[in-house]
Write a protein that holds these residues in place. Structure first.
Motif, PDB file in Angstrom:
ATOM      1  N   LEU A 502     -23.940 -15.659  -4.056  1.00  0.00           N
ATOM      2  CA  LEU A 502     -24.425 -15.311  -2.025  1.00  0.00           C
ATOM      3  C   LEU A 502     -24.148 -13.279  -2.386  1.00  0.00           C
ATOM      4  CD1 LEU A 502     -24.606 -17.034  -0.469  1.00  0.00           C
ATOM      5  CD2 LEU A 502     -22.230 -16.677   0.500  1.00  0.00           C
ATOM      6  N   HIS A 506     -27.228 -10.943  -1.365  1.00  0.00           N
ATOM      7  CA  HIS A 506     -27.279 -10.138  -0.673  1.00  0.00           C
ATOM      8  C   HIS A 506     -27.957  -8.353  -0.719  1.00  0.00           C
ATOM      9  CE1 HIS A 506     -24.707  -7.071   1.472  1.00  0.00           C
ATOM     10  NE2 HIS A 506     -25.833  -7.689   2.370  1.00  0.00           N
ATOM     11  N   ASN A 536     -31.104 -19.082  -1.800  1.00  0.00           N
ATOM     12  CA  ASN A 536     -30.485 -18.590  -0.657  1.00  0.00           C
ATOM     13  C   ASN A 536     -30.985 -17.808   0.610  1.00  0.00           C
ATOM     14  OD1 ASN A 536     -27.498 -19.451  -2.064  1.00  0.00           O
ATOM     15  ND2 ASN A 536     -27.404 -17.612  -3.271  1.00  0.00           N
ATOM     16  N   GLU A 541     -38.007 -15.609   4.999  1.00  0.00           N
ATOM     17  CA  GLU A 541     -37.650 -14.087   4.616  1.00  0.00           C
ATOM     18  C   GLU A 541     -37.890 -14.529   2.984  1.00  0.00           C
ATOM     19  OE1 GLU A 541     -33.297 -11.920   5.021  1.00  0.00           O
ATOM     20  OE2 GLU A 541     -33.406 -14.341   5.066  1.00  0.00           O
TER      21      GLU A 541
ATOM     22  N   PHE B   2     -24.184 -22.576  -1.319  1.00  0.00           N
ATOM     23  CA  PHE B   2     -22.954 -22.224  -0.200  1.00  0.00           C
ATOM     24  C   PHE B   2     -24.610 -22.715   0.907  1.00  0.00           C
ATOM     25  CE2 PHE B   2     -22.934 -20.428  -4.125  1.00  0.00           C
ATOM     26  CZ  PHE B   2     -21.696 -20.778  -4.213  1.00  0.00           C
ATOM     27  N   ILE B   6     -26.199 -18.578   4.554  1.00  0.00           N
ATOM     28  CA  ILE B   6     -26.130 -17.482   4.595  1.00  0.00           C
ATOM     29  C   ILE B   6     -27.114 -16.323   5.122  1.00  0.00           C
ATOM     30  CG2 ILE B   6     -27.780 -17.602   2.637  1.00  0.00           C
ATOM     31  CD1 ILE B   6     -25.563 -15.267   1.558  1.00  0.00           C
ATOM     32  N   ARG B   7     -28.933 -16.928   5.477  1.00  0.00           N
ATOM     33  CA  ARG B   7     -29.001 -16.763   6.919  1.00  0.00           C
ATOM     34  C   ARG B   7     -28.665 -15.921   7.759  1.00  0.00           C
ATOM     35  NH1 ARG B   7     -31.767 -22.082   6.105  1.00  0.00           N
ATOM     36  NH2 ARG B   7     -32.179 -22.329   3.939  1.00  0.00           N
ATOM     37  N   LEU B  10     -26.824 -12.595   6.006  1.00  0.00           N
ATOM     38  CA  LEU B  10     -27.461 -11.788   5.615  1.00  0.00           C
ATOM     39  C   LEU B  10     -27.963 -10.479   6.705  1.00  0.00           C
ATOM     40  CD1 LEU B  10     -28.997 -13.232   2.760  1.00  0.00           C
ATOM     41  CD2 LEU B  10     -26.848 -12.260   2.487  1.00  0.00           C
ATOM     42  N   GLU B  43     -19.053 -15.470   5.787  1.00  0.00           N
ATOM     43  CA  GLU B  43     -19.101 -15.856   4.336  1.00  0.00           C
ATOM     44  C   GLU B  43     -19.309 -15.293   3.185  1.00  0.00           C
ATOM     45  OE1 GLU B  43     -21.868 -19.290   3.717  1.00  0.00           O
ATOM     46  OE2 GLU B  43     -21.192 -20.086   1.816  1.00  0.00           O
ATOM     47  N   LEU B  44     -20.431 -14.521   3.158  1.00  0.00           N
ATOM     48  CA  LEU B  44     -20.554 -13.343   3.013  1.00  0.00           C
ATOM     49  C   LEU B  44     -19.737 -12.002   2.188  1.00  0.00           C
ATOM     50  CD1 LEU B  44     -22.933 -12.112   0.574  1.00  0.00           C
ATOM     51  CD2 LEU B  44     -23.917 -10.956   2.862  1.00  0.00           C
TER      52      LEU B  44
END
Lengths: 1254, 157
Positions: A502, A506, A536, A541, B2, B6-7, B10, B43-44
């Motif tokens: 993750l 990022h 992820n 995207e 995960f 995350i979308r 992020l 979460e990130l």
């Protein structure tokens, strides 16, 4: 400091001078302080403050002050005059005592100062010195004599004076401590009582705070910092508990004042020992939560620094700051946005300054781990302040931001007087940082770098990178993408190497942003490709990033410049499959390679080209040099590729250690296939070695699909490639079929894979595990095999010819030339067709076979290379007719004759014959030699039967094969003697001979003149498998030789019962008469051989007879054997009488009578009894001098006597000199009484009687 | 593993949403074997926090290793507090780390409770490792383990 109230009567000046000495001397010696509640005793130094007594200073009822409490009251007097004492002093003392009593101050002492001067002055009223003291003691100290102390000559330096001083000090200390302990205990009790009231309405924390702090002060004064700290910690905990209870809904009234909106956020103030300003606020109940916390912490800080525990300050500070933020949140105190950030920032810096103030540089450096948290926290807060006030954006603050800044600064208030002159005060820093974009940046960078440096110094690299990432975000906002990228890359490296997907995603996204800004196309495309395949991210995207790559790829422009990216981000090679599966084809054949590619892109991608480069290796004719590993790998024609980290979830590259791949390599000699060398080869050294390197330096993680930036990979332009144009890869698994080049024989190793999408190339630099295929070139090969097993000799059998053409193309007119042999003629098959195969039937063509005298020529149909040609021929193996034991054959010189020989085969009862074929092939100048093994279906035996002079020949034929035969035309013929007639006694002309069955055939031999000694016979028969017509009959011959055919002697035995008896009886001796008669005239050969001339001119030969009864029916009495001399003339007879006794009753067979030829010894050699000669008959005269040896040793040997030929020379020599026995051939002696029986009666009558009796 | 969450996170990392509790199991080589938090929005941030906490875990392990050798306590205590949350650590004898992150505002959790949470986690983890079909080093995908973690989150949350 203890307050000691004084009241003096006398020389005030003297007293005053004494106080100072007293104040100095009192703390000199420590006192043991015994404490209540079981607390450990401590040594303390007592200090005292001397104050003039005033009535109004005495503590009122309910006074809680401990600091100003008068612990001991001292009354000084230098009165030595009884009158004066009585007159004024006593009264004064009484008054003093009364006032003390009214205020419940029971601790007092009276000091009487004595001096010689005084005494001298008052000479008139000389009283005993002690009288005043005694009086005082009597008046006041009714039970406490120690409350009156005498001080003698205090100003003189005499031993007496010193002594009195010491005792005074001791007394004072003791009393003071006693009073202190008592009052402290009372105070603590009161305090506890007050605390227990905290649940009552109206209880105020602030009040209680002041009380307990009083205690803390007292301890601090006593240098008992630990105890003092405990008081503050208790207060801290109490307050915290109230806040928590508030959070749980249990509200205390007094908390209201702490819930007021925060108006001042000036931060901690740690430079003053006691911040009276705040303390007053608390005392008045006006303090805010931050005030209380700040004050409490400043006190704790002071005490901790006294205790030399600066690092605890930093830890507690961090905890405090976090806690305050939480508490304000919990109490729902309204705070201006950013105010808390200011407060925290200022506080952090203040704590750090305070610590720096009390530690040296080395200490600070060594204890980074304690301060770094504060640095990072301050950095964090400054950053959020900067964001709040618009100092981070590229454009600078807006007017709204400026207003906010002004508000925040207002809450800071004025700078504290302590730091006004300091250039680097937290206050100034914050003000400056918020004043302009540039100043903010400077301060922020300073702090960030300091925090990062410290984290690095203590090895907290992850924390350092996180600060770095935060810094990168700052740079990004400022538009400085280059610096930002550096920090991001560093952070990414650690996330990748530790497999945190993750954060990787990022960070990588941020990097992509940077790279786009910087215009680093290649890097950006690589990162975009990585992100496009990142699960992820959301599909949108991923599509966006994929589109970025595709857009670039599709841009029109210079095609020569191509961006090369790592393939692993784009697609994964999961499987490779060969068609055909063995991955080994002959040159020119079609080999297809099926690739299974898992496309990681979210959308389908059109590829211009997909190519795999090949490394070509020529096999140096040494096809055996193939490793086992390779064979295993392509066993099923499928290679599975282990997937990288993406398949295994979050596992980082460092956790994936490839296993050692070892292969055995054998190098064999091409000539005789013997092992030259063998070795173990590691196939993946390049991976293992590289991994080792990277693990030693953690900074460079191994090249993995997750790598930050795949190293630029160049596609090697190989000469040969597997290519496919215009393919579309769908997301997920795709199967692509490539056709592999296979022109030249050799090994082709797939090295790289390259996908071209417009300007972009995705390259897989190594295909691992290595994949290869072989192209071979094969020599033509001809094999012959039986159509059915086993091949039977004597019958036409089908054999199959198989020709693997290999690289040779059979042209029209090519023919196979079979050299004919007599023993195996070749017949054209009924089905004259040749089949051409290539896995499946390709074609059929007619076969033309031309046979000439010497060769059979088979014209082959034209056949392309690498095909199989099959045809069948009929062959017949002629059974060799000779008997199986041909004596001459072996004895000539031991050489094996070059004609097919039968031999017995271990697997079958049939005798086998190997038949060689020699074939000339058009592709080779050498003849091809092929062997076929045939089996003889029959086994034969012959025997000679006699009946007196008449002779019969019996032939036994056994079918040992699995086939049933019909046997016809059984014949026996003699080759040499024409006069001889063989009369068949066989009835049938045709008969069945089943598998594993036998047939006996019999012929009687008839002759006219003489029966020849030796007969050469041929047995012949026709046979065919059952149920086949007559034409299928094939001849079978069996040749054999019979020797010594004529009957020489007849032996007739007769048994006579004892005299007077009609029958023989068991147990009684009978007579056995053996009559040996010569039947024929001696043949010439016989005469020459072993006869000797008797004294009367008659030729005689010696015979030996032997009566033996094997079944123990007879007992031979006397001589059982003996020699007879037979005249060599027809009808010469010799009779021998022997006594025998039957042992049983019944029809007993005659005892066996053997007649043997007796060969006397050679007289020239010394005669000695030899046990080997196995003759123990005493009647045999070994010393017969008349015995004359006429036979020569050679002829005896040639006849093959019982003393075998194979024995050694010595034995031969000896045996030839010994008398020997030689049996006659089966036909030479005819026994008339063979299997004749004689009736023997039981021995006696008592036998019968016995029967009757019973 | 995960998930989709995350979308969102992020998209906006700056948001100050906090999670109430998060539990992570980290392999000896410091990659996550299991990582789960209640509030998915952050979460990130949770991942970053757990990752950073490894610094302190390593520090503590090496500090303990020097002084006591084998006789070490598995529970590492509070690794570090931050404004919003507290991070507790635990390390097994095979150097697998457990990290529990608790919201600072959650004041009801005492040290002992955290300890027992770790013990429970460790027991369940041992069960996972005892599964012959589990390949040590692979991420944990066990329903039983999931259940234990969920139970703890409900209890503490």
């Amino acid at each position: 400091m203890f307050c000691v109230f004084l009241l003096g009567a006398g020389d005030q000046e003297l007293f005053r001078s004494l106080y100072t000495t007293l104040a100095q001397q009192l703390p000199r010696e420590p006192m043991e302080w015994r404490r209540t509640y079981g607390r450990a005793p401590k040594m303390i130094h007592l200090e005292a403050n001397f104050v003039q007594f005033k009535e109004e200073l005495l503590p009122k009822e309910g006074n809680k002050a401990l600091l100003t409490f008068p612990f001991l009251h001292i009354y000084w007097t230098d009165c030595c005059d009884t009158e004066a004492y009585k007159g004024s002093v006593k009264e004064d003392m009484l008054r003093w005592q009364n006032s003390l009593r009214t205020h419940a101050s029971p601790d007092w002492v009276i000091i009487v100062v004595e001096s010689n001067d005084n005494k001298k002055k008052n000479k008139t009223n000389i009283l005993p010195r002690s009288s005043i003291v005694d009086k005082i003691r009597g008046d006041f100290c009714n039970k406490q004599n120690d409350r009156c102390v005498v001080l003698s000559d205090p100003l003189k330096d005499t031993s007496r004076s010193q002594e009195s001083w010491n005792s005074l000090l001791l007394k004072l200390r003791t009393l003071l401590l006693m009073s202190f302990t008592k009052n402290l205990g009372r105070f603590e009790d009161d305090m506890r009582t007050l605390r227990e009231k905290r649940t009552q309405p109206g209880w105020s924390f602030c009040e209680y705070f002041m009380v307990q702090e009083e205690l803390a002060f007292v301890f601090e004064m006593l240098q008992q910092f630990e105890d003092a700290l405990v008081q503050y910690d208790e207060l801290d905990a109490l307050f915290t508990q109230y806040v928590l209870n508030f959070g749980a809904g249990d509200t205390a009234n007094w908390l209201g004042s702490f819930c007021a909106p925060v108006r001042n956020w000036s931060g901690l103030l740690l430079r003053r020992p006691i911040d009276m300003e705040k303390r007053d606020g608390i005392q008045r109940g006006e303090a805010s939560l931050l005030d209380l916390r700040s004050y409490l912490f400043s006190r704790q800080c002071t005490l901790l620094i006294f205790l030399q525990r600066p690092w605890e300050v930093t830890l507690r500070a961090l905890e405090l700051l976090h806690n305050c933020v939480q508490e304000l949140r919990l109490l729902e105190v309204s705070v201006l946005e950013g105010a808390l950030d200011c407060w925290v920032f200022l506080s952090c810096l203040e704590v750090l300054h305070r610590i720096e103030g009390c530690c040296d540089q080395a200490q600070l450096a060594a204890n980074c781990s304690h301060t770094v948290g504060l640095w990072a926290y301050a950095t964090d807060k400054l950053k959020s302040l900067g964001e709040l006030c618009g100092l981070v954006s590229e454009k600078g603050p807006t007017s709204e931001d400026l207003n906010r800044t002004v508000d925040l600064l207002a809450g800071l208030g004025d700078e504290r007087p302590e730091t006004v002159h300091s250039l680097q005060s937290p206050y100034k820093k914050l003000k400056e940082a918020l004043s302009s974009v540039e100043a903010f940046e400077r301060h922020y960078l300073d702090l960030s770098h300091a925090a990062m440096e410290m984290y690095r110094a203590i090895g907290r690299l992850r924390s350092a990178r996180l600060v770095g990432k935060s810094l990168a975000e700052f740079y990004m906002r400022k538009g400085d993408a280059e610096r930002a990228e550096n920090f991001l890359q560093e952070a990414l490296k650690s996330y990748v190497s530790e497999g945190w997907s993750l954060p990787v995603t990022h960070t990588r996204r941020q990097i992509a942003e940077c790279q786009k800004l910087l215009g680093r196309t290649e890097d950006y495309l690589q990162t975009s490709a990585l992100l496009a395949g990142d699960v992820n991210l959301s599909t949108e995207e991923r599509k966006h990033f994929c589109q970025e790559v595709l857009t670039y790829a599709g841009k029109p422009g210079d095609q020569s410049h191509k961006v090369t990216l790592s393939m692993s981000v784009f697609t994964e090679l999961t499987r490779l499959q060969f068609h055909p599966a063995k991955a080994s084809v002959h040159s020119g054949a079609v080999l297809q390679v099926e690739l299974t590619l898992r496309c990681l892109m979210p959308v389908s991608v059109h590829l211009q080209q997909l190519a795999a480069s090949i490394h070509f290796e020529v096999n140096h004719g040494d096809t055996l040099r193939r490793s086992k590993g390779h064979q295993r790998q392509t066993n099923q024609g499928t290679v599975e590729f282990s997937l990288g980290s993406s398949a295994t979830g979050g596992m980082p590259a460092s956790a994936l250690v490839p296993s050692l791949e070892l292969d055995e390599v054998q190098d064999r000699s091409p000539t005789d296939n013997s092992l030259n060398s063998t070795a173990v080869v590691c196939r993946n050294t390049h991976l293992l070695m590289r991994l080792h390197d990277s693990s030693s330096s953690s900074s460079s993680p191994p090249d993995t699909p997750n790598c930050i930036n795949a190293a630029p990979v160049a596609m090697k332009e190989g000469a040969q490639m597997l290519k496919v144009q215009d393919v579309t890869l769908e997301p997920g698994n795709n199967s692509i079929i490539l056709t592999a080049p296979s022109e030249r024989p050799g090994t082709y190793i797939l090295r790289q894979l390259c996908v071209t999408v417009g300007h972009v190339q995705f390259v897989l630099p190594h295909i691992y595990p290595s994949v290869q295929y072989d192209v071979y070139s094969q020599e033509p090969q001809l094999t012959v095999e039986p159509l059915s097993e086993p091949l039977l000799a004597g019958l036409p059998q089908m054999v199959k010819f198989t020709l693997l053409t290999g690289h040779y193309a059979v042209k029209k007119g090519d023919a196979l030339q079979l050299s004919n042999t007599e023993t195996m003629p070749v017949f054209p098959s009924t089905e004259k067709k040749a089949k051409t195969h290539r896995n499946t039937l390709v074609g059929e063509s007619l076969l033309s076979i031309q046979a000439s005298e010497k060769v059979t020529s088979i014209s082959l149909p034209p056949t392309p290379p690498y095909h199989t040609l099959e045809f069948q021929l009929q062959v017949l193996c002629i059974i060799p007719s000779g008997s199986q034991r041909l004596p001459n054959e072996r004895l000539t010189n031991g050489e094996v004759r070059h004609r097919p020989r039968s031999y017995s085969h271990p697997d079958t009862p049939m005798a086998a014959i190997d038949q060689r074929m020699s074939i000339d092939c058009p592709w080779s100048i050498y003849s091809t030699l092929l062997a076929l093994t045939f089996y003889i279906p029959f086994k034969t035996k012959h025997s000679l039967l006699s009946a007196g002079n008449r002779k019969y020949i019996q032939v036994w034929l056994r079918n040992v094969s699995d086939v049933n035969f019909t046997l016809a035309d059984v014949k026996l013929s003699e080759k040499q003697q024409a006069s001889l007639e063989l009369q068949s006694l066989n009835t049938k002309t045709q008969q069945l001979l089943c598998s594993r069955h036998s047939v006996f055939c019999l012929w009687e031999v008839r002759w006219k003149d003489d029966l020849p000694l030796c007969l050469q016979c041929v047995f012949s028969a026709n046979f065919s498998p059952l149920n086949q017509d007559v034409s299928a009959f094939k001849p079978f011959h069996y040749q054999f030789q019979l020797e010594r055919v004529p009957t020489l002697y007849s032996v007739k035995a007769e048994i006579f019962p004892p005299a007077g008896e009609q029958h023989c009886r068991s147990g009684l001796l009978c007579g056995l008469e053996v009559c040996i008669t010569r039947l024929t005239e001696p043949a010439e050969a016989e005469l020459a051989e072993d006869s000797k001339t008797d004294s009367d001119g008659l030729k005689t030969t010696k015979l030996m007879y032997e009566v033996a009864d094997s079944s123990s029916n007879w007992a031979v009495c006397g001589r059982s054997s003996g020699t007879v001399s037979m005249p060599m003339a027809a009808n010469a007879t010799h009779k021998v009488q022997i006594e025998v006794m039957p042992l049983f009753a019944g029809h007993l067979p005659f005892p066996k009578i053997k007649v043997l030829k007796y060969l006397p010894h050679t007289p020239s050699t010394t005669i000695q009894p030899d046990p080997d000669s196995c003759l123990e008959n005493d009647s045999l005269s070994l010393l017969d001098k008349t015995l004359e040896d006429q036979g020569d040793t050679a002829s005896i040997r040639s006849r093959g006597s019982i003393h075998s030929v194979g024995s050694n020379e010595h034995q031969q020599q000896r045996s030839s000199t010994m008398p020997r026995l030689e049996p006659f051939s089966p036909g030479q002696v005819f026994n008339h009484s063979q299997s004749q029986q004689v009736l023997v009666l039981p021995a006696a009558d008592d036998h019968i009687i016995e029967v009757n009796a019973t | 593993m995960f998930g989709d969450s995350i979308r969102k996170c992020l998209a906006g990392l700056q948001g100050t949403q906090t999670w109430r509790v998060g539990i992570a199991v980290i392999a000896k080589e410091n990659y996550p074997l299991y990582i789960r938090s209640v509030a998915s929005q952050s979460e990130l941030k949770f991942h970053y926090t757990v990752h950073t906490s490894l610094d302190v875990v390593e520090e503590k392990i090496s500090a303990v290793g020097k002084s006591l050798g084998d006789q070490r306590e598995l529970y590492l205590g509070l690794l570090y507090p931050t404004e919003d949350y507290k991070v507790y650590g635990y390390v097994t004898n095979s150097k697998v780390k457990f990290v529990i992150v608790v919201d600072s505002s959650n004041t009801s959790l005492r040290d002992n409770e955290i300890r027992s949470m770790f013990r429970k986690l460790h027991n369940s983890f041992t069960d996972v490792m005892c599964n012959p079909f589990h390949n040590p080093g692979d991420p944990i995908q066990s329903k039983a383990f999931d259940g234990i973690v969920s139970g703890m989150m409900v209890q503490t949350g």
